[in-house]
Design an enzyme around this catalytic site. Structure first.
Site, PDB file in Angstrom:
ATOM      1  N   ARG A  21       3.627   0.220  -5.277  1.00 34.41           N
ATOM      2  CA  ARG A  21       3.245  -0.591  -3.816  1.00 34.41           C
ATOM      3  C   ARG A  21       1.820  -1.492  -3.629  1.00 34.41           C
ATOM      4  O   ARG A  21       1.655  -2.283  -2.817  1.00 34.41           O
ATOM      5  CB  ARG A  21       3.549   0.462  -2.522  1.00 34.41           C
ATOM      6  CG  ARG A  21       4.451   0.892  -2.545  1.00 34.41           C
ATOM      7  CD  ARG A  21       4.778   1.988  -1.627  1.00 34.41           C
ATOM      8  NE  ARG A  21       4.724   1.941  -0.317  1.00 34.41           N
ATOM      9  CZ  ARG A  21       5.711   1.533   0.307  1.00 34.41           C
ATOM     10  NH1 ARG A  21       6.926   1.677  -0.759  1.00 34.41           N
ATOM     11  NH2 ARG A  21       5.627   0.584   2.001  1.00 34.41           N
ATOM     12  N   GLU A  36       6.340 -14.526 -11.894  1.00 33.56           N
ATOM     13  CA  GLU A  36       5.777 -13.448 -11.440  1.00 33.56           C
ATOM     14  C   GLU A  36       5.448 -12.495 -12.825  1.00 33.56           C
ATOM     15  O   GLU A  36       4.182 -12.000 -11.801  1.00 33.56           O
ATOM     16  CB  GLU A  36       6.896 -13.375 -11.234  1.00 33.56           C
ATOM     17  CG  GLU A  36       7.435 -13.170  -9.121  1.00 33.56           C
ATOM     18  CD  GLU A  36       8.359 -12.408  -9.044  1.00 33.56           C
ATOM     19  OE1 GLU A  36       8.484 -11.619  -7.948  1.00 33.56           O
ATOM     20  OE2 GLU A  36       9.776 -12.483  -9.880  1.00 33.56           O
ATOM     21  N   TRP A  74      -2.676  -2.414  -1.862  1.00 30.45           N
ATOM     22  CA  TRP A  74      -2.388  -3.992  -2.047  1.00 30.45           C
ATOM     23  C   TRP A  74      -3.307  -4.990  -1.236  1.00 30.45           C
ATOM     24  O   TRP A  74      -3.338  -4.439   0.164  1.00 30.45           O
ATOM     25  CB  TRP A  74      -0.856  -4.220  -2.148  1.00 30.45           C
ATOM     26  CG  TRP A  74      -1.120  -5.644  -2.356  1.00 30.45           C
ATOM     27  CD1 TRP A  74      -0.327  -5.984  -3.375  1.00 30.45           C
ATOM     28  CD2 TRP A  74      -0.919  -6.714  -1.035  1.00 30.45           C
ATOM     29  NE1 TRP A  74      -0.392  -7.489  -3.519  1.00 30.45           N
ATOM     30  CE2 TRP A  74      -0.178  -8.176  -1.543  1.00 30.45           C
ATOM     31  CE3 TRP A  74      -0.683  -6.936   0.076  1.00 30.45           C
ATOM     32  CZ2 TRP A  74      -0.899  -9.271  -1.524  1.00 30.45           C
ATOM     33  CZ3 TRP A  74      -0.516  -7.727   1.042  1.00 30.45           C
ATOM     34  CH2 TRP A  74      -0.003  -9.711   0.136  1.00 30.45           C
ATOM     35  N   GLU A 123      16.013 -18.578  -9.472  1.00 27.59           N
ATOM     36  CA  GLU A 123      15.292 -17.263  -9.778  1.00 27.59           C
ATOM     37  C   GLU A 123      14.961 -17.234 -10.921  1.00 27.59           C
ATOM     38  O   GLU A 123      13.618 -16.194 -10.698  1.00 27.59           O
ATOM     39  CB  GLU A 123      16.338 -16.222  -9.676  1.00 27.59           C
ATOM     40  CG  GLU A 123      16.531 -14.607 -10.254  1.00 27.59           C
ATOM     41  CD  GLU A 123      15.818 -13.609  -8.923  1.00 27.59           C
ATOM     42  OE1 GLU A 123      15.104 -14.504  -8.004  1.00 27.59           O
ATOM     43  OE2 GLU A 123      15.158 -12.496  -9.091  1.00 27.59           O
ATOM     44  N   HIS A 179      15.055 -38.052  -7.859  1.00 32.67           N
ATOM     45  CA  HIS A 179      14.178 -38.363  -7.609  1.00 32.67           C
ATOM     46  C   HIS A 179      12.639 -37.857  -7.805  1.00 32.67           C
ATOM     47  O   HIS A 179      12.595 -37.799  -6.752  1.00 32.67           O
ATOM     48  CB  HIS A 179      14.437 -37.839  -6.313  1.00 32.67           C
ATOM     49  CG  HIS A 179      16.405 -38.336  -6.401  1.00 32.67           C
ATOM     50  ND1 HIS A 179      16.812 -39.573  -5.861  1.00 32.67           N
ATOM     51  CD2 HIS A 179      17.760 -38.032  -6.257  1.00 32.67           C
ATOM     52  CE1 HIS A 179      17.958 -40.089  -5.408  1.00 32.67           C
ATOM     53  NE2 HIS A 179      18.030 -39.082  -5.807  1.00 32.67           N
ATOM     54  N   LYS A 184       5.675  -4.770  -4.559  1.00 32.59           N
ATOM     55  CA  LYS A 184       7.157  -4.347  -4.470  1.00 32.59           C
ATOM     56  C   LYS A 184       7.300  -5.125  -3.047  1.00 32.59           C
ATOM     57  O   LYS A 184       9.146  -5.096  -2.396  1.00 32.59           O
ATOM     58  CB  LYS A 184       7.591  -3.675  -5.208  1.00 32.59           C
ATOM     59  CG  LYS A 184       9.458  -3.037  -5.677  1.00 32.59           C
ATOM     60  CD  LYS A 184       9.580  -2.699  -6.641  1.00 32.59           C
ATOM     61  CE  LYS A 184      11.015  -2.814  -6.966  1.00 32.59           C
ATOM     62  NZ  LYS A 184      11.129  -4.165  -7.120  1.00 32.59           N
ATOM     63  N   LYS A 220      11.157 -15.719 -11.550  1.00 32.69           N
ATOM     64  CA  LYS A 220      11.054 -14.238 -12.719  1.00 32.69           C
ATOM     65  C   LYS A 220       9.264 -14.977 -13.455  1.00 32.69           C
ATOM     66  O   LYS A 220       8.701 -13.979 -14.117  1.00 32.69           O
ATOM     67  CB  LYS A 220      12.518 -14.011 -13.178  1.00 32.69           C
ATOM     68  CG  LYS A 220      13.408 -12.991 -12.446  1.00 32.69           C
ATOM     69  CD  LYS A 220      12.999 -11.742 -12.043  1.00 32.69           C
ATOM     70  CE  LYS A 220      11.945 -12.205 -10.928  1.00 32.69           C
ATOM     71  NZ  LYS A 220      13.216 -12.044  -9.945  1.00 32.69           N
ATOM     72  N   ASN A 230      -1.510   1.983   6.305  1.00 33.73           N
ATOM     73  CA  ASN A 230      -1.063   0.775   5.512  1.00 33.73           C
ATOM     74  C   ASN A 230      -0.352  -0.090   6.650  1.00 33.73           C
ATOM     75  O   ASN A 230      -0.147   0.678   7.279  1.00 33.73           O
ATOM     76  CB  ASN A 230       0.558   1.705   4.447  1.00 33.73           C
ATOM     77  CG  ASN A 230       1.663   0.486   4.409  1.00 33.73           C
ATOM     78  OD1 ASN A 230       1.339  -0.589   4.063  1.00 33.73           O
ATOM     79  ND2 ASN A 230       2.626   0.798   4.492  1.00 33.73           N
ATOM     80  N   GLY A 231      -0.712  -0.952   6.623  1.00 31.73           N
ATOM     81  CA  GLY A 231      -0.011  -2.295   7.814  1.00 31.73           C
ATOM     82  C   GLY A 231      -0.959  -2.825   8.416  1.00 31.73           C
ATOM     83  O   GLY A 231      -2.598  -3.167   7.100  1.00 31.73           O
ATOM     84  N   CYS A 284       1.240  -1.103   0.057  1.00 32.69           N
ATOM     85  CA  CYS A 284       0.172  -0.364  -0.199  1.00 32.69           C
ATOM     86  C   CYS A 284       0.545   1.083   0.114  1.00 32.69           C
ATOM     87  O   CYS A 284       1.768   1.322   0.551  1.00 32.69           O
ATOM     88  CB  CYS A 284      -1.301   0.170   1.300  1.00 32.69           C
ATOM     89  SG  CYS A 284      -2.461  -1.572   1.270  1.00 32.69           S
TER      90      CYS A 284
END
Ligand code: G6P
Length: 607
Positions: A27, A487, A73, A480, A503, A602, A484, A98-99, A2
């Site tokens: 955000r 995402e 968010w 990574e 395995h 982010k 990516k 925000n929180g 947020c």
């Protein structure tokens, strides 16, 4: 998560709020809203979806000298207009938050059994609580009394139509700063939102409250005693927050990596050596004491932590553990004596990483704390003994790219410094320094694969799943690459250490499962080749990113992309680049929102 922006001015603030929201959109982008005081009334504008949905609906007749704004968010309550901030109570008070307010249900039962709430959020309780106290108190006292009641984290901005010139803000656990201007003062979650108006900022600390008018800023501690906080000048530039001709921030940031890596090593390598002073004066606190390293991080930063573990153990002989911060913070540890804690975070505000740090930093067995971080003014950078800043510049794309490669660069500098008391010899130090200095050029030549990878994306982007393989310090790079791809292109991807294939994962390999291999020319190359033969034998299509000298050739089943990554420790940084490009080009073909992928944000400042 947020974003908050607010302003008190002599002039109309609506453009400050709309532009600020655009800069904070990374955000969170589930909904956006603005509340202003105009003609002694609170006027509220909210829309579900991206900031543009809101800004394009605003009319020219908004003219207000005070206002608060928010981009969300979603945590409590789905993305919708009803759940969008600002939240209001009785048309008197409007808040943005925000929180997370953990005890919102208890407060509701205690104070507001008969009140109708209009959203499913935890935040709305703050508007009602402040309004409740404001019947008998001024706004600052009402906010202060409300904060005594709540448990949780907040960055909060409040307006009261009875004090039409004032904004009250408070911070605990979520970032908030005040921008100092001329006849306008500002509030925001981060400096990007305000840099076109001011470069003078006050970074609030947990427990701080403040009152802001167009001409004054007053700050108070948690007991409402007036305090002063330093005004800091930021070096951020408007340029760094714009796309500069690129179609997306993600691709701009991928191509910025040569410069970002160069900036990260600049002035830190002197005569083929890395002085321990790069860690600042507090380095003496732990430098000759630590015996083992514990690293904590989340997301992409955790992948950097995994590479760090390989480097610390292999190059420096320093025992190292790496753990995801959200796991670390909730389990008990058998901590070894003289442990050095390293926290890796692009933003320096990730709630889990900060909480993990705060949980253990004063425990006996920890001798010191180091932050590897991209934001010098962040909570993490302020709270660790030493900070090694990654000079990536602002990273706006939600999927981290240049932050990761600069983290790895900073980690290598750190390995050299910490290894001086262990197994890093002068010769090894010199060789690692030379490798670091050669990186910007090598990254540039790796970026030249862009067109070839864009072609590959044409056959890759219609896949539903992908498997990424790597070994040793390149297994985190495979992880990574898979992250990516997930995402930004929403293709399901998993990464495996290549030796683990037999395995289990081999069972899902067939002609529809592309397998991406990271193949440096190192000690496990021959082992990796055997693993890839196992894939070929099952009809899997292989895309191999290989060092020029690794000896791979194109055939019916395998397509090889050559990377100029000599057999040396910094190779993982180079192998990251093509995987970033692959994810980007797949996302473009699939038409996803590359810079703002669905459901993500982010900076994750909630648990
Ligand atoms: C979010 C971001 C990731 C990032 C992670 C950790 O999930 O989308 O890109 O890696 O947070 O963030 P940090 O700022 O601590 O590196």
């Amino acid at each position: 998560m947020c974003g908050i922006v607010a302003a008190a001015s002599k002039f109309n603030v609506i453009n400050i709020l709309s532009d600020g929201l655009k800069h904070l959109e990374y955000r969170g982008y589930d909904s956006a809203g603005i509340a202003v005081i105009q003609d002694q009334k609170i006027n509220r504008y909210r829309k579900e979806g991206k900031v543009v949905e809101l800004t394009s609906s605003l009319t020219d007749n908004i003219n207000a000298t005070i206002g608060i704004a928010h981009t969300r968010w979603a945590t409590h309550g789905k993305p919708s207009e009803e759940n969008a901030h600002p939240h209001v109570a009785e048309e008197n008070i409007a808040i943005v938050h925000n929180g997370i307010i953990e005890n919102h249900i208890e407060i509701k039962n205690k104070f507001f059994k008969n009140t109708t709430f209009t959203s499913e959020t935890d935040s709305e309780i703050l508007a009602h609580l402040i309004n409740h106290f404001a019947h008998k108190n001024n706004t600052l006292d009402s906010v202060h009394l409300s904060l005594q009641e709540i448990k949780g984290s907040y960055a909060l901005a409040v307006i009261n139509k009875k004090n039409p010139g004032q904004i009250i803000v408070a911070r605990n656990g979520s970032p908030l700063l005040i921008g100092i201007g001329d006849q306008t003062n500002y509030i925001a979650s981060d400096a990007h939102a305000l840099i076109e108006h001011t470069n003078k900022f006050i970074y609030l600390e947990d427990g701080d409250l403040a009152t802001i008018t167009f001409e004054n800023v007053n700050i108070f501690d948690k007991n409402k005693n007036k305090i002063s906080r330093e005004i800091k000048k930021s070096n951020l530039s408007l340029k760094s927050s714009s796309k500069e001709g690129y179609e997306h921030f993600m691709i701009k940031e991928i191509f910025e990596q040569p410069e970002a890596v160069k900036a990260t090593i600049q002035d830190r390598i002197i005569n083929n050596a890395v002085p321990k002073e790069i860690l600042g004066p507090n380095v003496e606190k732990y430098f000759s004491k630590f015996k083992v390293v514990q690293i904590i991080a989340c997301g992409t930063s955790y992948h950097a932590a995994l590479v760090a573990k390989h480097w610390l153990e292999r190059l420096a002989g320093i025992p190292c553990h790496a753990e995801i911060a959200s796991e670390f913070r909730y389990r008990s540890h058998a901590v070894q004596k003289n442990t050095l804690l390293i926290c890796i975070s692009q933003s320096g505000e990730t709630a889990d990483t900060l909480s993990a740090l705060r949980k253990v930093k004063n425990e006996d067995h920890y001798v010191g704390t180091i932050a590897i971080c991209n934001v010098p003014e962040s909570s993490l950078a302020r709270e660790c003994d030493s900070t090694l800043i990654t000079h990536a510049g602002p990273e706006i794309g939600v999927a981290s790219t240049k932050a990761f490669t600069t983290q790895l660069t900073a980690i290598m500098l750190l390995v050299i410094v910490l290894g001086k008391n262990f197994e890093i010899t002068k010769d090894l130090e010199k060789s690692l320094c030379k490798q670091l200095q050669g990186l910007p050029e090598k990254i540039k030549s790796t970026l030249a694969l862009d067109a070839e990878i864009a072609e590959l994306a044409k056959v890759f982007s219609d896949k539903e799943h992908a498997l990424f393989l790597g070994r040793g310090s390149h297994f985190p790079i495979a992880r990574e690459g898979a992250l990516k791809l997930k995402e930004v292109s929403y293709i399901h991807a998993e990464a495996y250490p290549a030796g683990e294939l037999k395995h289990g994962p081999l069972a899902i390999v067939d002609e529809n499962m592309p397998v991406v291999a990271v193949a440096p020319n190192n000690v496990v190359l021959e082992k990796l080749k055997s693993n890839l033969e196992e894939v070929k034998a099952r009809g899997g299509k292989l895309y191999i990113f290989a060092d020029k000298k690794a000896g791979f050739k194109n055939d019916d089943i395998s397509q090889v992309f050559e990377i100029d990554a000599p057999m040396n420790p910094v190779a993982p940084i180079l192998f990251t680049i093509p995987l970033q490009l692959l994810a980007y080009h797949c996302a473009i073909i699939k038409g996803t929102n590359v810079d703002m992928p669905r459901n993500l944000a982010k900076s994750v400042t909630v648990e």
